[in-house]
Scaffold this motif. Sequence first.
Motif, PDB file in Angstrom:
ATOM      1  N   GLU A 113      35.278  -8.121 -80.164  1.00  0.00           N
ATOM      2  CA  GLU A 113      35.647  -9.534 -80.289  1.00  0.00           C
ATOM      3  C   GLU A 113      36.234 -10.077 -78.990  1.00  0.00           C
ATOM      4  O   GLU A 113      35.975 -11.221 -78.607  1.00  0.00           O
ATOM      5  CB  GLU A 113      36.659  -9.700 -81.428  1.00  0.00           C
ATOM      6  N   ALA A 114      37.021  -9.243 -78.308  1.00  0.00           N
ATOM      7  CA  ALA A 114      37.623  -9.691 -77.050  1.00  0.00           C
ATOM      8  C   ALA A 114      36.551  -9.972 -75.998  1.00  0.00           C
ATOM      9  O   ALA A 114      36.621 -10.969 -75.268  1.00  0.00           O
ATOM     10  CB  ALA A 114      38.608  -8.644 -76.541  1.00  0.00           C
ATOM     11  N   ASP A 115      35.543  -9.100 -75.917  1.00  0.00           N
ATOM     12  CA  ASP A 115      34.434  -9.323 -74.981  1.00  0.00           C
ATOM     13  C   ASP A 115      33.753 -10.656 -75.273  1.00  0.00           C
ATOM     14  O   ASP A 115      33.490 -11.451 -74.376  1.00  0.00           O
ATOM     15  CB  ASP A 115      33.359  -8.239 -75.128  1.00  0.00           C
ATOM     16  N   ARG A 116      33.445 -10.858 -76.530  1.00  0.00           N
ATOM     17  CA  ARG A 116      32.688 -12.047 -76.928  1.00  0.00           C
ATOM     18  C   ARG A 116      33.492 -13.323 -76.713  1.00  0.00           C
ATOM     19  O   ARG A 116      32.934 -14.378 -76.409  1.00  0.00           O
ATOM     20  CB  ARG A 116      32.234 -11.907 -78.381  1.00  0.00           C
ATOM     21  N   LYS A 117      34.813 -13.199 -76.849  1.00  0.00           N
ATOM     22  CA  LYS A 117      35.668 -14.363 -76.612  1.00  0.00           C
ATOM     23  C   LYS A 117      35.654 -14.750 -75.140  1.00  0.00           C
ATOM     24  O   LYS A 117      35.615 -15.931 -74.788  1.00  0.00           O
ATOM     25  CB  LYS A 117      37.100 -14.057 -77.058  1.00  0.00           C
ATOM     26  N   VAL A 118      35.653 -13.744 -74.265  1.00  0.00           N
ATOM     27  CA  VAL A 118      35.658 -14.002 -72.823  1.00  0.00           C
ATOM     28  C   VAL A 118      34.283 -14.460 -72.343  1.00  0.00           C
ATOM     29  O   VAL A 118      34.163 -15.437 -71.585  1.00  0.00           O
ATOM     30  CB  VAL A 118      36.096 -12.742 -72.047  1.00  0.00           C
ATOM     31  N   GLU A 119      33.237 -13.769 -72.770  1.00  0.00           N
ATOM     32  CA  GLU A 119      31.899 -13.986 -72.225  1.00  0.00           C
ATOM     33  C   GLU A 119      31.076 -14.993 -73.018  1.00  0.00           C
ATOM     34  O   GLU A 119      30.176 -15.634 -72.475  1.00  0.00           O
ATOM     35  CB  GLU A 119      31.145 -12.656 -72.169  1.00  0.00           C
ATOM     36  N   GLY A 120      31.359 -15.121 -74.302  1.00  0.00           N
ATOM     37  CA  GLY A 120      30.587 -16.003 -75.154  1.00  0.00           C
ATOM     38  C   GLY A 120      29.560 -15.251 -75.976  1.00  0.00           C
ATOM     39  O   GLY A 120      29.305 -14.064 -75.751  1.00  0.00           O
ATOM     40  N   ALA A 121      28.977 -15.957 -76.919  1.00  0.00           N
ATOM     41  CA  ALA A 121      27.938 -15.369 -77.764  1.00  0.00           C
ATOM     42  C   ALA A 121      26.626 -15.291 -77.006  1.00  0.00           C
ATOM     43  O   ALA A 121      26.386 -16.042 -76.057  1.00  0.00           O
ATOM     44  CB  ALA A 121      27.758 -16.215 -79.020  1.00  0.00           C
ATOM     45  N   ASP A 122      25.772 -14.348 -77.409  1.00  0.00           N
ATOM     46  CA  ASP A 122      24.441 -14.250 -76.816  1.00  0.00           C
ATOM     47  C   ASP A 122      23.647 -15.526 -77.053  1.00  0.00           C
ATOM     48  O   ASP A 122      23.845 -16.220 -78.054  1.00  0.00           O
ATOM     49  CB  ASP A 122      23.667 -13.088 -77.446  1.00  0.00           C
ATOM     50  N   VAL A 123      22.731 -15.819 -76.146  1.00  0.00           N
ATOM     51  CA  VAL A 123      21.802 -16.917 -76.390  1.00  0.00           C
ATOM     52  C   VAL A 123      20.966 -16.572 -77.621  1.00  0.00           C
ATOM     53  O   VAL A 123      20.709 -15.397 -77.906  1.00  0.00           O
ATOM     54  CB  VAL A 123      20.870 -17.157 -75.183  1.00  0.00           C
ATOM     55  N   GLU A 124      20.563 -17.579 -78.327  1.00  0.00           N
ATOM     56  CA  GLU A 124      19.723 -17.366 -79.506  1.00  0.00           C
ATOM     57  C   GLU A 124      18.266 -17.303 -79.065  1.00  0.00           C
ATOM     58  O   GLU A 124      17.788 -18.165 -78.334  1.00  0.00           O
ATOM     59  CB  GLU A 124      19.930 -18.488 -80.519  1.00  0.00           C
TER      60      GLU A 124
END
Length: 273
Positions: A74-85
């Motif tokens: 979750e911490a990674d995704r908060k910093v970097e963002g969600a993957d492109v769809e």
Amino acid sequence: MTQQLPQVPPTEANEPELAGVRNFRDVGGLPTTDGRAVRAGRLFRSGHLAHATEDDAAFLATLGLHTVFDFRNEADRKVEGADVELPGVRNVNIPLNDPADGKEFWKLVRDGETAQLREILGEGKAAARMSESYRKMVIQRTPEHSRILHSMAEESVPALMHCAAGKDRAGLSIAITLLAVGVEREAIEADYVKSNDPHRRYKVRRSSTSPDAMSPEVMELLSPLFDARVEYLRAAFETIEATWGTVDAYLAEGLKLAPETRERLRERLLAEG
């Protein structure tokens, strides 16, 4: 120390260099112990897809992917963002251990002064931390790795596996997948260390404004965290053998892979013999 590793056979197509996705590659062409090879276009690996450009996304959409496995927490995704769809592609988030887990630790990596970094990373501490993290991932994440392989045996191919930089969590998961289908150990190691190629490497970012924030000593202290060192992967292999005795026992007892499941996985990932 220089590692003598075999050359990895090229895939059928030239490897693209994506603008916003680091460390992308097809693992097709890797040889198995029984004379077969991983089929091109079936299994890919990369860093995260959160910063993919429109052109990157358009290319990824041509791969015919069924599933993207995202091993970030979750911490990674908060910093970097969600993957492109990507149209028609299933995204599955299965968080795995971050080899440098811990907010305070990463805060020191980003902001720490040289003396602080010397204390936590110097005298082999950084490399030892990385090797230990691989050992822990093997032991502590058997349910997750089992889920990944069972999913791929059933339906999730072609697949792309990624974490943040695409070298540790994705690197180990790719290695385990390749072990399961019988890829030669030396070929697995050779693919793993390709993450050190200059155009693949994760860019070190430091928020410290001190004059020595990016000094040669600081870069040397940080390098074990951002290197794909074969000793890390070998620590995982050694842990498998120390815990289960053999790779086959690890796959059967640790990851609960029945012989027929392994055979389905081989059918999905390997070229015809």
